[in-house]
Design a protein around this motif. Structure first.
Motif, PDB file in Angstrom:
ATOM      1  N   TYR A   1       0.590   2.704  -0.563  1.00 37.30           N
ATOM      2  CA  TYR A   1       0.832   3.753  -1.549  1.00 37.30           C
ATOM      3  C   TYR A   1       0.201   3.317  -2.868  1.00 37.30           C
ATOM      4  N   CYS A   2       0.276   4.158  -3.858  1.00 38.93           N
ATOM      5  CA  CYS A   2      -0.389   3.806  -5.123  1.00 38.93           C
ATOM      6  C   CYS A   2       0.337   4.431  -6.305  1.00 38.93           C
ATOM      7  N   SER A   3       0.017   3.914  -7.465  1.00 35.13           N
ATOM      8  CA  SER A   3       0.643   4.405  -8.705  1.00 35.13           C
ATOM      9  C   SER A   3      -0.298   4.138  -9.870  1.00 35.13           C
ATOM     10  N   PRO A   4      -0.472   5.108 -10.770  1.00 36.80           N
ATOM     11  CA  PRO A   4      -1.276   4.792 -11.966  1.00 36.80           C
ATOM     12  C   PRO A   4      -0.547   3.774 -12.835  1.00 36.80           C
ATOM     13  N   VAL A   5      -1.310   2.839 -13.390  1.00 31.42           N
ATOM     14  CA  VAL A   5      -0.693   1.800 -14.237  1.00 31.42           C
ATOM     15  C   VAL A   5      -1.527   1.541 -15.483  1.00 31.42           C
ATOM     16  N   GLY A   6      -0.852   1.009 -16.479  1.00 30.08           N
ATOM     17  CA  GLY A   6      -1.528   0.476 -17.668  1.00 30.08           C
ATOM     18  C   GLY A   6      -1.438  -1.035 -17.587  1.00 30.08           C
ATOM     19  N   SER A   7      -1.114  -1.682 -18.710  1.00 32.21           N
ATOM     20  CA  SER A   7      -1.109  -3.142 -18.641  1.00 32.21           C
ATOM     21  C   SER A   7       0.233  -3.662 -18.121  1.00 32.21           C
ATOM     22  N   TYR A   8       0.169  -4.809 -17.462  1.00 33.97           N
ATOM     23  CA  TYR A   8       1.335  -5.398 -16.792  1.00 33.97           C
ATOM     24  C   TYR A   8       2.301  -5.984 -17.807  1.00 33.97           C
TER      25      TYR A   8
ATOM     26  N   GLU B   1       0.854  11.474  -4.502  1.00 30.44           N
ATOM     27  CA  GLU B   1       1.113  12.472  -3.444  1.00 30.44           C
ATOM     28  C   GLU B   1       1.012  11.953  -2.008  1.00 30.44           C
ATOM     29  N   TRP B   2       0.108  11.017  -1.777  1.00 32.30           N
ATOM     30  CA  TRP B   2      -0.167  10.632  -0.395  1.00 32.30           C
ATOM     31  C   TRP B   2      -0.031   9.132  -0.182  1.00 32.30           C
ATOM     32  N   MET B   3       0.396   8.793   1.049  1.00 32.54           N
ATOM     33  CA  MET B   3       0.441   7.377   1.429  1.00 32.54           C
ATOM     34  C   MET B   3      -0.069   7.241   2.866  1.00 32.54           C
ATOM     35  N   TYR B   4      -0.298   6.016   3.267  1.00 29.83           N
ATOM     36  CA  TYR B   4      -0.796   5.735   4.615  1.00 29.83           C
ATOM     37  C   TYR B   4       0.291   4.975   5.369  1.00 29.83           C
ATOM     38  N   VAL B   5       0.467   5.308   6.644  1.00 28.60           N
ATOM     39  CA  VAL B   5       1.453   4.590   7.467  1.00 28.60           C
ATOM     40  C   VAL B   5       0.852   4.282   8.837  1.00 28.60           C
ATOM     41  N   SER B   6       1.033   3.036   9.276  1.00 35.33           N
ATOM     42  CA  SER B   6       0.619   2.676  10.639  1.00 35.33           C
ATOM     43  C   SER B   6       1.749   1.877  11.287  1.00 35.33           C
ATOM     44  N   TYR B   7       1.998   2.131  12.572  1.00 33.61           N
ATOM     45  CA  TYR B   7       3.087   1.458  13.299  1.00 33.61           C
ATOM     46  C   TYR B   7       2.524   0.495  14.332  1.00 33.61           C
ATOM     47  N   PHE B   8       3.188  -0.637  14.475  1.00 30.80           N
ATOM     48  CA  PHE B   8       2.866  -1.599  15.539  1.00 30.80           C
ATOM     49  C   PHE B   8       4.009  -1.574  16.547  1.00 30.80           C
ATOM     50  N   LYS B   9       3.694  -1.176  17.773  1.00 30.48           N
ATOM     51  CA  LYS B   9       4.700  -1.086  18.850  1.00 30.48           C
ATOM     52  C   LYS B   9       4.031  -1.515  20.131  1.00 30.48           C
ATOM     53  N   ASP B  10       4.784  -2.052  21.075  1.00 36.33           N
ATOM     54  CA  ASP B  10       4.241  -2.479  22.366  1.00 36.33           C
ATOM     55  C   ASP B  10       2.963  -3.299  22.175  1.00 36.33           C
TER      56      ASP B  10
ATOM     57  N   GLY C   1      -8.285   2.660 -20.117  1.00 35.58           N
ATOM     58  CA  GLY C   1      -8.137   1.250 -19.732  1.00 35.58           C
ATOM     59  C   GLY C   1      -7.185   1.071 -18.555  1.00 35.58           C
ATOM     60  N   GLY C   2      -6.607   2.157 -18.050  1.00 35.23           N
ATOM     61  CA  GLY C   2      -5.662   2.057 -16.942  1.00 35.23           C
ATOM     62  C   GLY C   2      -6.349   2.043 -15.583  1.00 35.23           C
ATOM     63  N   ALA C   3      -5.537   1.998 -14.539  1.00 37.54           N
ATOM     64  CA  ALA C   3      -6.064   1.910 -13.172  1.00 37.54           C
ATOM     65  C   ALA C   3      -5.072   2.538 -12.208  1.00 37.54           C
ATOM     66  N   LEU C   4      -5.554   2.827 -11.007  1.00 37.14           N
ATOM     67  CA  LEU C   4      -4.637   3.223  -9.941  1.00 37.14           C
ATOM     68  C   LEU C   4      -4.323   1.953  -9.160  1.00 37.14           C
ATOM     69  N   TYR C   5      -3.076   1.510  -9.245  1.00 41.18           N
ATOM     70  CA  TYR C   5      -2.675   0.283  -8.547  1.00 41.18           C
ATOM     71  C   TYR C   5      -2.335   0.637  -7.104  1.00 41.18           C
ATOM     72  N   ILE C   6      -2.915  -0.094  -6.174  1.00 38.13           N
ATOM     73  CA  ILE C   6      -2.728   0.209  -4.752  1.00 38.13           C
ATOM     74  C   ILE C   6      -1.873  -0.886  -4.138  1.00 38.13           C
ATOM     75  N   ARG C   7      -0.846  -0.491  -3.434  1.00 33.68           N
ATOM     76  CA  ARG C   7       0.094  -1.475  -2.887  1.00 33.68           C
ATOM     77  C   ARG C   7       0.176  -1.343  -1.368  1.00 33.68           C
ATOM     78  N   PRO C   8      -0.560  -2.175  -0.633  1.00 32.25           N
ATOM     79  CA  PRO C   8      -0.386  -2.245   0.818  1.00 32.25           C
ATOM     80  C   PRO C   8       0.794  -3.170   1.149  1.00 32.25           C
ATOM     81  N   ILE C   9       1.640  -2.773   2.084  1.00 35.83           N
ATOM     82  CA  ILE C   9       2.723  -3.659   2.512  1.00 35.83           C
ATOM     83  C   ILE C   9       2.799  -3.688   4.038  1.00 35.83           C
ATOM     84  N   MET C  10       3.308  -4.779   4.582  1.00 34.32           N
ATOM     85  CA  MET C  10       3.625  -4.827   6.021  1.00 34.32           C
ATOM     86  C   MET C  10       5.054  -5.345   6.151  1.00 34.32           C
TER      87      MET C  10
END
Ligand code: PLP
Ligand code: COI
Length: 346
Positions: A154-161, A23-32, A125-134
């Protein structure tokens, strides 16, 4: 602000490694020349110009970490400060601005807690995978760093890779493709490093393998790493892994495994060149890969041209199992976390 409240109809026991919308994600902007305070937003599409640097020149990096449930239902992160630091190592290599470690950690905590209903239960045995990107989001025509950037988490529930965590995967040693080279971007989590391994992995999968083991780009002889995980093997009872020489992504799981092997299990550790030929000798008895997504995945077989070796009838070896159990029980606080690796969010 409202997120689309998503009904949870996820079978947490059947998750693989595909995106499941949260449902939720984080956003930050770099300007000036500075980052804004960042904000939480509903998870959804973003707008960028077609001329954004990331789209032509690939100025983009990412991280990956997991939120896990403990047996008594606490929400845990494993060594998130290491991800924060590596995010900045990658940013520096890609001529991107650094992002404050505390801000990174706080944003991760917010994203996890707001999406906590998506964290798979302990028993799954699953996890919430968290994906930070820039990304370099600023418009750019000539080849130069962008002047505007975005961080998103953002994030997504995951099982095994891999399809089968617990049973051995089949890996092909590539004679043809490399992943990185001296002086390149191999040690960073740059998006382009992963674009370059899509075709080799696709070809290997077509032949029935799970992934590719890459060799060094100069001699095409020494093991580098697996597509999205580090490589470890057991030779003469020692845990041997390739030297972290700037061409390899320095895994947080690997670093933890090496510490546990040395300090807890008293297994000698060697970081050195490993020629692929060594893997086919009888004194090489186990192999596994390590990573946030991969956890500890036993390697069942390796193939190089016509040479093929199966480890332990494709079952996980004893040392691999011991390391897996020790690491995962610390990660879920089934065992005492004496190195203070685990952050309890709630
Ligand atoms: N190597 C590569 C290329 C990776 O993408 C990853 C995953 O992050 C790893 C190794 C393992 O790193 P970590 O254990 O920090 O997840
Ligand atoms: C991770 O293990 O977190 C990774 O980044 C691997 C990924 C590319 C799926």
């Amino acid at each position: 602000m409202q997120a689309n409240e998503l009904k949870i109809e996820i079978d947490f026991n059947k998750l693989g490694f595909e995106i499941v919308q949260t449902e939720w994600m984080y956003v930050s902007y770099f300007k000036d020349n500075k980052w804004d305070d960042g904000k939480i937003m509903p998870y959804g599409p973003i707008e960028i110009f077609p001329s954004a640097n990331i789209l032509s020149y690939g100025q983009g990096i990412f991280e990956g970490l997991k939120a896990l449930k403990s047996k008594d239902n606490h929400i845990l992160l494993f060594r998130p400060i290491e991800n924060a630091k590596r995010f900045n190592i990658s940013a520096e290599r890609l001529a991107m601005p650094s992002f404050d470690n505390n801000k990174f950690l706080k944003a991760i905590e917010e994203v996890v807690l707001l999406n906590k209903k998506f964290i798979p239960p302990y028993n799954s045995g699953g996890a919430l995978y968290i994906r930070p990107i820039m990304i370099g989001s600023g418009p750019m025509l000539g080849v130069a760093p962008a002047n505007e950037f975005m961080v998103m988490i953002y994030c997504s529930p995951v099982g095994s890779y891999f399809n089968a965590e617990g049973s051995g995967i089949e890996l092909l040693i590539s004679k043809k493709y490399t992943r990185s080279s001296q002086g390149g971007t191999g040690y960073s989590k740059m998006c382009g490093n992963y674009a370059g391994i899509l075709k080799p992995a696709k070809e290997a999968k077509k032949l029935g393998y799970d992934e590719v083991i890459y060799l060094d780009s100069i001699h095409m002889k020494y093991i580098s790493e697996v597509g999205a995980a580090n490589f470890c093997t057991i030779i003469d009872g020692k845990l041997v892994t390739p030297k972290r020489d700037g061409t390899i992504l320095e895994g947080i799981t690997l670093k933890s495994v090496l510490d546990l092997a040395k300090k807890e299990l008293k297994i000698p550790v060697r970081e050195r060149d490993i020629s692929y030929e060594e893997l086919f000798k009888p004194n090489c008895t186990e192999a596994f890969c390590t990573g946030t997504a991969a956890v500890i995945t036993p390697i069942g077989s390796i193939t190089y041209g016509k040479k093929r070796k199966e480890f332990n009838n494709k079952e996980p070896g004893e040392i691999t199992k011991t390391i897996y159990n020790l690491l995962t029980s610390i990660q879920r606080l089934d065992k005492k976390d004496k190195y203070n690796w685990v952050e309890i969010l709630e």
